[in-house]
Write a protein that holds these residues in place. Structure first.
Motif, mmCIF file in Angstrom:
data_model
loop_
_atom_site.group_PDB
_atom_site.id
_atom_site.type_symbol
_atom_site.label_atom_id
_atom_site.label_comp_id
_atom_site.label_asym_id
_atom_site.label_seq_id
_atom_site.Cartn_x
_atom_site.Cartn_y
_atom_site.Cartn_z
ATOM 1 N N THR A 15 0.814 -1.217 0.000
ATOM 2 C CA THR A 15 0.000 0.000 0.000
ATOM 3 C C THR A 15 0.849 1.270 0.000
ATOM 4 O O THR A 15 0.368 2.335 -0.383
ATOM 5 N N GLY A 17 3.248 2.460 -1.947
ATOM 6 C CA GLY A 17 3.325 3.114 -3.245
ATOM 7 C C GLY A 17 2.015 3.747 -3.659
ATOM 8 O O GLY A 17 1.992 4.838 -4.237
ATOM 9 N N ARG A 18 0.912 3.086 -3.358
ATOM 10 C CA ARG A 18 -0.402 3.645 -3.701
ATOM 11 C C ARG A 18 -0.666 4.922 -2.910
ATOM 12 O O ARG A 18 -1.194 5.896 -3.454
ATOM 13 N N ARG A 21 1.454 7.670 -4.317
ATOM 14 C CA ARG A 21 0.901 8.103 -5.607
ATOM 15 C C ARG A 21 -0.264 9.080 -5.404
ATOM 16 O O ARG A 21 -0.447 10.004 -6.200
ATOM 17 N N ASP A 25 -0.688 12.570 -7.231
ATOM 18 C CA ASP A 25 -1.906 12.920 -7.972
ATOM 19 C C ASP A 25 -2.530 14.214 -7.460
ATOM 20 O O ASP A 25 -3.151 14.951 -8.222
ATOM 21 N N TRP A 41 9.119 3.602 -5.317
ATOM 22 C CA TRP A 41 7.847 3.007 -5.696
ATOM 23 C C TRP A 41 7.581 3.255 -7.167
ATOM 24 O O TRP A 41 7.600 4.402 -7.628
ATOM 25 N N PRO A 42 7.304 2.222 -7.952
ATOM 26 C CA PRO A 42 7.036 2.408 -9.376
ATOM 27 C C PRO A 42 5.880 3.371 -9.665
ATOM 28 O O PRO A 42 5.844 3.989 -10.716
ATOM 29 N N LYS A 43 4.951 3.518 -8.731
ATOM 30 C CA LYS A 43 3.814 4.420 -8.939
ATOM 31 C C LYS A 43 4.179 5.890 -8.772
ATOM 32 O O LYS A 43 3.391 6.772 -9.075
ATOM 33 N N VAL A 44 5.392 6.169 -8.282
ATOM 34 C CA VAL A 44 5.844 7.547 -8.082
ATOM 35 C C VAL A 44 6.895 7.856 -9.150
ATOM 36 O O VAL A 44 7.922 7.192 -9.219
ATOM 37 N N PRO A 45 6.655 8.868 -9.996
ATOM 38 C CA PRO A 45 7.529 9.102 -11.139
ATOM 39 C C PRO A 45 8.915 9.650 -10.820
ATOM 40 O O PRO A 45 9.853 9.422 -11.576
ATOM 41 N N GLY A 70 11.308 6.702 -11.186
ATOM 42 C CA GLY A 70 10.176 5.823 -11.439
ATOM 43 C C GLY A 70 10.577 4.400 -11.775
ATOM 44 O O GLY A 70 9.751 3.499 -11.779
ATOM 45 N N ARG A 71 11.890 4.207 -12.054
ATOM 46 C CA ARG A 71 12.399 2.879 -12.391
ATOM 47 C C ARG A 71 13.686 2.536 -11.674
ATOM 48 O O ARG A 71 13.907 1.405 -11.289
#
Length: 78
Positions: A15, A17-18, A21, A25, A41-45, A70-71
């Motif tokens: 949770t 990363g969500r 994010r 957003d 976290w991949p969800k954060v650029p 992000g990667r």
């Protein structure tokens, strides 16, 4: 800007990363503190990550600066 101390304590790891994010957003600038979060976290650029490792046998504290795209997490300075 929002500051979250001891970020996401007692929240399961999938949770994290969500939740981060959601901050992205909402277009918020944020500072997160944690003893265990790395922030990749991949969800954060993108992020700037500052880590302060401490060796109990050495005086002082080191500061490590990383960026996250992000990667990949990349060491900027030590």
């Amino acid at each position: 800007m929002i500051l979250l101390d001891n970020t996401f304590a007692k929240v399961d790891e999938p949770t994290h990363g969500r939740l981060a994010r959601i901050l992205v957003d909402l277009d918020l600038d944020f500072v997160l503190t944690s003893e265990r979060l790395v922030g990749n976290w991949p969800k954060v650029p993108s992020l700037h990550i500052y880590e302060r490792p401490r060796d109990p046998h050495v005086r002082g504290v080191a500061t490590l600066h990383y960026t996250w795209n992000g990667r990949h997490r990349r060491l900027v300075s030590a």
